[in-house]
Design a protein around this motif. Structure first.
Motif, PDB file in Angstrom:
ATOM      1  N   MET A   1     -18.349   9.220 -34.500  1.00  0.00           N
ATOM      2  CA  MET A   1     -18.618   9.247 -33.064  1.00  0.00           C
ATOM      3  C   MET A   1     -20.122   9.339 -32.822  1.00  0.00           C
ATOM      4  SD  MET A   1     -15.584  11.355 -31.230  1.00  0.00           S
ATOM      5  CE  MET A   1     -16.176  12.991 -31.586  1.00  0.00           C
ATOM      6  N   PRO A   2     -20.631   8.542 -31.899  1.00  0.00           N
ATOM      7  CA  PRO A   2     -22.067   8.573 -31.646  1.00  0.00           C
ATOM      8  C   PRO A   2     -22.491   9.873 -30.963  1.00  0.00           C
ATOM      9  CG  PRO A   2     -20.975   7.075 -30.135  1.00  0.00           C
ATOM     10  CD  PRO A   2     -19.927   7.571 -31.072  1.00  0.00           C
ATOM     11  N   THR A   3     -23.733  10.255 -31.201  1.00  0.00           N
ATOM     12  CA  THR A   3     -24.258  11.423 -30.518  1.00  0.00           C
ATOM     13  C   THR A   3     -25.114  10.974 -29.351  1.00  0.00           C
ATOM     14  OG1 THR A   3     -26.234  11.484 -31.880  1.00  0.00           O
ATOM     15  CG2 THR A   3     -24.357  12.754 -32.663  1.00  0.00           C
ATOM     16  N   VAL A   4     -25.173  11.826 -28.357  1.00  0.00           N
ATOM     17  CA  VAL A   4     -26.007  11.541 -27.201  1.00  0.00           C
ATOM     18  C   VAL A   4     -26.659  12.853 -26.793  1.00  0.00           C
ATOM     19  CG1 VAL A   4     -23.997  11.802 -25.699  1.00  0.00           C
ATOM     20  CG2 VAL A   4     -26.029  10.652 -24.831  1.00  0.00           C
ATOM     21  N   ILE A  11     -24.533  16.194 -28.037  1.00  0.00           N
ATOM     22  CA  ILE A  11     -23.100  16.278 -28.307  1.00  0.00           C
ATOM     23  C   ILE A  11     -22.621  14.961 -28.884  1.00  0.00           C
ATOM     24  CG2 ILE A  11     -22.541  17.964 -26.514  1.00  0.00           C
ATOM     25  CD1 ILE A  11     -21.478  15.450 -24.915  1.00  0.00           C
ATOM     26  N   GLU A  12     -21.429  15.027 -29.483  1.00  0.00           N
ATOM     27  CA  GLU A  12     -20.776  13.814 -29.959  1.00  0.00           C
ATOM     28  C   GLU A  12     -19.745  13.396 -28.925  1.00  0.00           C
ATOM     29  OE1 GLU A  12     -18.866  13.971 -33.692  1.00  0.00           O
ATOM     30  OE2 GLU A  12     -20.720  13.907 -34.850  1.00  0.00           O
ATOM     31  N   GLU A  21     -19.374  10.878 -17.779  1.00  0.00           N
ATOM     32  CA  GLU A  21     -18.377  11.669 -18.510  1.00  0.00           C
ATOM     33  C   GLU A  21     -19.022  12.391 -19.686  1.00  0.00           C
ATOM     34  OE1 GLU A  21     -15.329  12.200 -17.620  1.00  0.00           O
ATOM     35  OE2 GLU A  21     -15.329  10.822 -15.926  1.00  0.00           O
ATOM     36  N   ALA A  22     -19.930  11.704 -20.374  1.00  0.00           N
ATOM     37  CA  ALA A  22     -20.596  12.337 -21.517  1.00  0.00           C
ATOM     38  C   ALA A  22     -21.360  13.577 -21.051  1.00  0.00           C
ATOM     39  CB  ALA A  22     -21.536  11.348 -22.197  1.00  0.00           C
ATOM     40  N   ALA A  23     -22.038  13.448 -19.913  1.00  0.00           N
ATOM     41  CA  ALA A  23     -22.800  14.581 -19.405  1.00  0.00           C
ATOM     42  C   ALA A  23     -21.869  15.727 -19.021  1.00  0.00           C
ATOM     43  CB  ALA A  23     -23.629  14.144 -18.200  1.00  0.00           C
ATOM     44  N   ASP A  69     -25.917   5.597 -31.647  1.00  0.00           N
ATOM     45  CA  ASP A  69     -26.354   6.964 -31.863  1.00  0.00           C
ATOM     46  C   ASP A  69     -27.701   7.248 -31.199  1.00  0.00           C
ATOM     47  OD1 ASP A  69     -24.819   8.794 -33.022  1.00  0.00           O
ATOM     48  OD2 ASP A  69     -25.687   8.652 -35.035  1.00  0.00           O
ATOM     49  N   GLY A  70     -27.865   8.488 -30.783  1.00  0.00           N
ATOM     50  CA  GLY A  70     -29.209   8.959 -30.475  1.00  0.00           C
ATOM     51  C   GLY A  70     -29.746   8.624 -29.107  1.00  0.00           C
ATOM     52  N   MET A  71     -28.875   8.269 -28.157  1.00  0.00           N
ATOM     53  CA  MET A  71     -29.351   7.969 -26.815  1.00  0.00           C
ATOM     54  C   MET A  71     -29.910   9.242 -26.174  1.00  0.00           C
ATOM     55  SD  MET A  71     -27.046   6.162 -23.916  1.00  0.00           S
ATOM     56  CE  MET A  71     -26.934   4.487 -24.462  1.00  0.00           C
ATOM     57  N   GLN A  72     -31.048   9.104 -25.532  1.00  0.00           N
ATOM     58  CA  GLN A  72     -31.693  10.260 -24.897  1.00  0.00           C
ATOM     59  C   GLN A  72     -31.578  10.114 -23.383  1.00  0.00           C
ATOM     60  OE1 GLN A  72     -33.455  12.842 -26.507  1.00  0.00           O
ATOM     61  NE2 GLN A  72     -32.849  12.026 -28.514  1.00  0.00           N
TER      62      GLN A  72
END
Lengths: 558, 433
Positions: A1-4, A11-12, A21-23, A69-72
């Motif tokens: 699962m990608p992390t953000v 979080i993953e 939703e991720a937030a 992965d790794g979106m900021q």
């Protein structure tokens, strides 16, 4: 699962999760209006702008998915705050700010976000606000009223009718600052799910004709409950003020009703207001002059009398209905077993098929009662006397004692002919919240709680056990039926006095195989029962076909 | 500089509207050549030419074509953007009315390059004459075997349709155009996905401007190197049509190598009318920032130089304003256009363009307040970059330049309590008094 990473919280998330939703999962709220998890992404309210990977141009969080992965993501930088302030100002310049007379006030997206992201003064001082003269009270259909002046053009309602109800009554008309929502000529918004557009409207543009001006929402006490309109068992929030129910709103349960419920379900509580209430235990007895008269009686005396009648009766029957909770039905069966009553007819009612869409293909139910399956599992119905024997036949005439556990089992309970048939039993005991014709004919009428006043478990059309809790306590002498039945059972079997619902459920889970292994604390989405005929975890396989019968009207079955 | 017209070479030769006449004047050599090449070679040739989109954004055309995925198994489409609706633009109209076969040839080459078998030309609904000419030309091209199941005997299948818009500027935005083409309300889609991946009817789609595609036959016929030799540098190549309007003696569409200095263009139009002084000009259509005439008199009119000057080449609709022009009134009129044409979908554009129009109209009427200029500037920042499509940014362009460059005119309006410029009465023949 990608992390953000959202504001330094990493979080993953599942691949493809959008940033709103991720937030949410990261504990960061991204304000939004047009985004709704079940509607297509249009990215048009521009309230969810966030900064991506430090870029200069802000992106709408709803339309960005986490793929790599790794979106900021940042929501706390000045650029984002400034954009949010700008959007709030745009929303408000033409908004009437008529909160004091608006039903939405108190649960309004504009109020909430203006407080959090807006500014306390207006720079729109010398221009006239845009208005839509004559479009302040447009009935879109029987349940929904539009005030165009309040609309923020998020098109959630339009997308709902196109994508969820599939009826497409609403459209987006005109252009630019004159854009408005409306129905097409001669095509009112009258689908069975229409009031959902009121729920998803973030502002007061769409209001419910039923709830309009009924209550200021901040006075409402909101309790999780289950709709009793049919056997779909929509999860609802019951909203009441001092025990006066004002509205039902759908409560999210992805496995059942998702975010929705039908218009019919929303009006079911009105029965609690329109029918007279059975307020105290009472019995019919011969008075001093020999005439039969109805007199109040205390609970202890009433239950003692019922115990004696059960002991003395030669032939008895206990009739339940699909309105009873599973616990009540099971306690009835226990009482029957303790007193050697073999006939436990279950009165059920068929209604029109009601379908609630969800992401698994929807749930359809055609029982007019919420818990026929739970009552059957608990031991009601079965061989012996059937509901038809009682209601259409002459079975009651052969009985020394008939207990009807629900004074409002269906419209038939108010039918003089049916009441007369049941009355042919030597002694008629009726439990119920409604002072129906049947209750008035009873020798012993025992007031019990409505489903708003009690807790219990319903088993819906998917064979999913769902718990609901009392929204408020019953008034006066009225008691929850499970409590009454436990007291009655204690008169035959030691150890039942004061039994809690937890005790009842635990004992039931020990004895009824379908509930084996279930803990009293059911998961919030309910528990699918392991029952032959149920298809666990494939909700789309249950539904209309499971029971057949899509006709409307009342039927009875054993 | 003697410049031989390329795109407009058939203007004044009505016989070129038919396939025969067009061929006699050298037409369809590019398509014939392209059909013998590999599709990838065609794209490479266009990449070599450095051709950038002529619709406004200036995106390299060859690169755009190469984005179309060839392995999806889906139908692919070319949509030619002929929805020329911005105030001051009329170059595509000229190309369609005077040289329809050139556009058909360009579309056909593009279709072959991206292996699309269907081309839609989405034309502005008001262009009834251009529509009739294009319809006639397409029919002629079918009859001549240029279009159809066997394009020029190559075995390549190509169908071409005209689709007339219904009067919305927003349908010139590429995703708004696709929505409209699909029969829906014309409003832009959220991007990504970009049309090259998911465009018309859910399929990969190339969208190019009329002028862009009209360049393509010449690139193929005479080579990308030749094309790249025209213009100011390797990023600004080829011929360019400039649609000049406003206060000039001879408004019209002029073809020059891209990067022609504004002064040369103005001379070609006979200079500012009535012997008046130049005050300002808009280099690239209603959405471009206004440039002061004295400061940017010799500005080379290409993508990069104009961008450096703070404006944009856009659609190269050059609007010239003489010394009697009230900037506030001009910008208020442009703001009215954008407010009228905003689709109403996204908040900043729907509310912001409306607010800007109200504010500017009030300032023009002499009822402005001292804080209005900074308020305008702040509204611009709130719209700019935050809207769903480019229309919000477009609406901001002229307003922002008004606040930045002509701040003193706003101040004067506020101070005088009236517009300092005389009202210009416009007669029904379009002539101002």
């Amino acid at each position: 699962m990608p992390t953000v990473t959202i504001n330094d919280r990493t979080i993953e998330v599942d691949r493809g999760t959008n940033l709103v939703e991720a937030a949410k999962q990261a504990g960061v709220q991204i304000p939004h209006y047009c985004y709704h998890p079940r509607l297509s992404i249009v990215g048009q309210c521009r309230m969810c702008l966030v900064q991506l990977d430090g870029g200069a141009k802000l992106a709408a969080a709803c339309s960005v998915n986490v793929e790599k992965d790794g979106m900021q993501v940042r929501t706390d930088v000045p650029e984002v705050k400034e954009a949010q302030r700008g959007m709030m100002e745009f929303f408000l310049i033409n908004h009437p700010l008529d909160c004091p007379i608006c039903d939405q006030a108190g649960e309004c997206g504009l109020q909430d976000y203006a407080f959090k992201h807006g500014q306390a003064y207006s720079r729109f001082q010398y221009e006239d606000k845009r208005t839509y003269p004559g479009r302040e009270r447009i009935p879109l259909g029987p349940n929904v009223l539009l005030n165009m002046n309040r609309c923020i053009q998020c098109t959630r309602c339009v997308r709902f009718t196109r994508e969820v109800s599939g009826t497409g009554e609403l459209g987006f008309f005109n252009r630019g600052a004159r854009t408005e929502i409306g129905v097409f000529p001669g095509k009112p918004l009258d689908n069975p799910l229409s009031t959902n557009v009121v729920d998803i409207c973030p502002v007061g543009a769409l209001t419910s004709t039923r709830f309009r001006f009924a209550e200021r929402v901040w006075y409402l006490d909101k309790r999780p409950s289950i709709c009793t309109g049919c056997d779909v068992g929509c999860n609802i929030t019951m909203e009441h003020r001092r025990a006066n129910i004002r509205r039902y709103k759908p409560r999210h349960n992805e496995a059942v009703n998702d975010y929705w419920m039908c218009d019919y379900g929303r009006e079911t509580f009105e029965r609690y207001e329109t029918l007279p209430r059975l307020a105290a235990p009472r019995k019919r007895q011969a008075g001093d002059d020999g005439e039969m008269e109805i007199v109040p009686v205390g609970w202890t005396e009433a239950l003692d009398e019922l115990r004696e009648r059960l002991r003395m009766a030669g032939r008895s029957a206990i009739a339940g209905s699909g309105n009873l909770t599973t616990e009540e039905a099971w306690l009835l069966a226990k009482v029957a077993a303790a007193t050697d009553v073999a006939d436990l007819p279950l009165i059920t009612t068929q209604g029109p098929t009601r379908t609630i869409p969800n992401t698994h293909g929807g749930v359809s139910g055609s029982d007019a009662q919420p818990n026929r399956r739970g009552a059957e599992l608990a031991g009601l119905g079965g061989d012996g006397m059937t509901a038809a024997d009682l209601l259409q036949g002459d079975a009651a005439a052969n009985l020394d004692l008939l207990i009807v556990a629900d004074s409002d089992f269906s419209d038939a309970a108010h039918d003089p002919e049916v009441v007369e048939r049941l009355r042919r039993a030597d002694y008629l005991v009726v439990f119920g919240w409604a002072d129906s014709a049947l209750a008035r004919a009873a020798d012993l009428a025992l007031p019990v709680a409505t489903h708003a006043e009690k807790s219990g478990t319903f088993v819906n059309v998917q064979w999913r056990a769902q718990r609901f809790e009392a929204a408020f306590p019953p008034a006066g002498q009225i008691r929850p039926a499970a409590e009454v039945l436990a007291d009655l059972l204690d008169r035959f079997e030691e150890g039942w006095e004061g039994a809690t619902l937890n005790d009842v459920f635990t004992r039931m889970a020990d004895e009824v195989p379908a509930f084996a292994g279930l803990d009293f604390d059911l998961p919030p989405t309910g528990s699918l029962l392991n029952v032959p005929g149920s298809v666990p975890n494939v909700p789309e396989a249950t539904g209309a076909g499971a029971d057949g019968g899509s006709e409307s009207g009342t039927e009875v079955s054993g | 500089m003697a410049f031989e017209p390329i795109l407009t070479r058939n203007v004044g030769h009505p016989e070129a509207r038919s396939v025969d006449g067009y061929k006699k004047r050298g037409g369809y050599a590019g398509l014939a050549k392209a059909l013998k090449m590999e599709p990838g070679e065609v794209i490479d040739e266009v990449k070599t030419s450095g051709l950038r989109g002529r619709g406004g954004a200036g995106f390299p055309a060859g690169l755009k074509w190469s984005f179309v995925p060839q392995d999806t198994g889906k139908e692919k489409y070319l949509v030619c953007n002929a929805d020329e609706s911005e105030p001051g633009t009329f170059k595509d109209r000229l190309l369609m009315e005077h040289d329809p076969q050139q556009l058909i040839e360009g579309c056909a080459i593009c279709c072959y390059a991206v292996q699309a078998s269907t081309c839609y030309i989405y034309i502005r609904g008001e262009y009834t004459e251009a529509l009739a000419i294009m319809e006639e030309a397409i029919k002629d091209a079918y009859d001549a075997g240029i279009l159809g199941d066997n394009a020029m005997g190559s075995g390549f299948r190509l169908n071409m349709y005209m689709h007339a818009g219904a009067g919305a500027y927003i349908c010139g935005e590429e995703t708004g155009m696709l929505e409209s083409l699909e029969g829906k309300r014309g409003q832009p889609r959220v991007k990504p996905p970009f049309p090259a991946v998911i465009g018309a009817f859910g399929s990969p789609t190339v969208i190019n401007n009329v002028e862009t595609l009209a360049n393509v036959p010449h690139i193929i016929e005479r080579g990308g190197e030749w094309f790249a030799g025209i213009g100011t540098d390797e990023r600004n190549t080829g011929p360019k049509l400039y649609a000049v309007s406003g206060h000039v003696e001879r408004p019209g569409t002029y073809e020059f190598p891209i990067g022609v200095p504004f002064s040369e263009l103005l001379d070609a139009c006979g200079g500012v009318w009535r012997g008046r002084e130049l005050k300002a000009y808009i280099p690239g259509g209603a959405s471009a920032a206004i440039l002061p005439g004295d400061e940017f008199y010799d500005l080379p009119m290409d993508f990069d130089q104009i961008a450096k000057a703070g404006s944009m080449l856009g659609s190269a609709a050059v609007m010239v304003m003489d010394e009697t022009t009230c900037m506030v009134r001009s910008v208020a009129r442009l703001a009215k256009f954008f407010n009228h044409e905003s689709c109403g979908q996204c908040t900043p554009c729907r509310e912001g363009t409306n607010w800007m129009e109200l504010l500017l109209t009030r300032i023009e009427k002499g009822q402005g307040r001292p804080q209005d200029a900074s308020l305008l500037a702040n509204i611009c920042t709130h719209i700019s970059g935050n809207s769903l499509c480019a229309l919000g940014d477009a609406a901001v362009g002229p307003v922002k330049s008004l606040v930045e460059t002509y701040f003193h005119e706003i101040e004067q309006h506020v101070h005088d309590g009236a517009c300092p410029y005389p009202e210009i009465r416009v007669f029904s023949n379009g002539q101002a008094a």
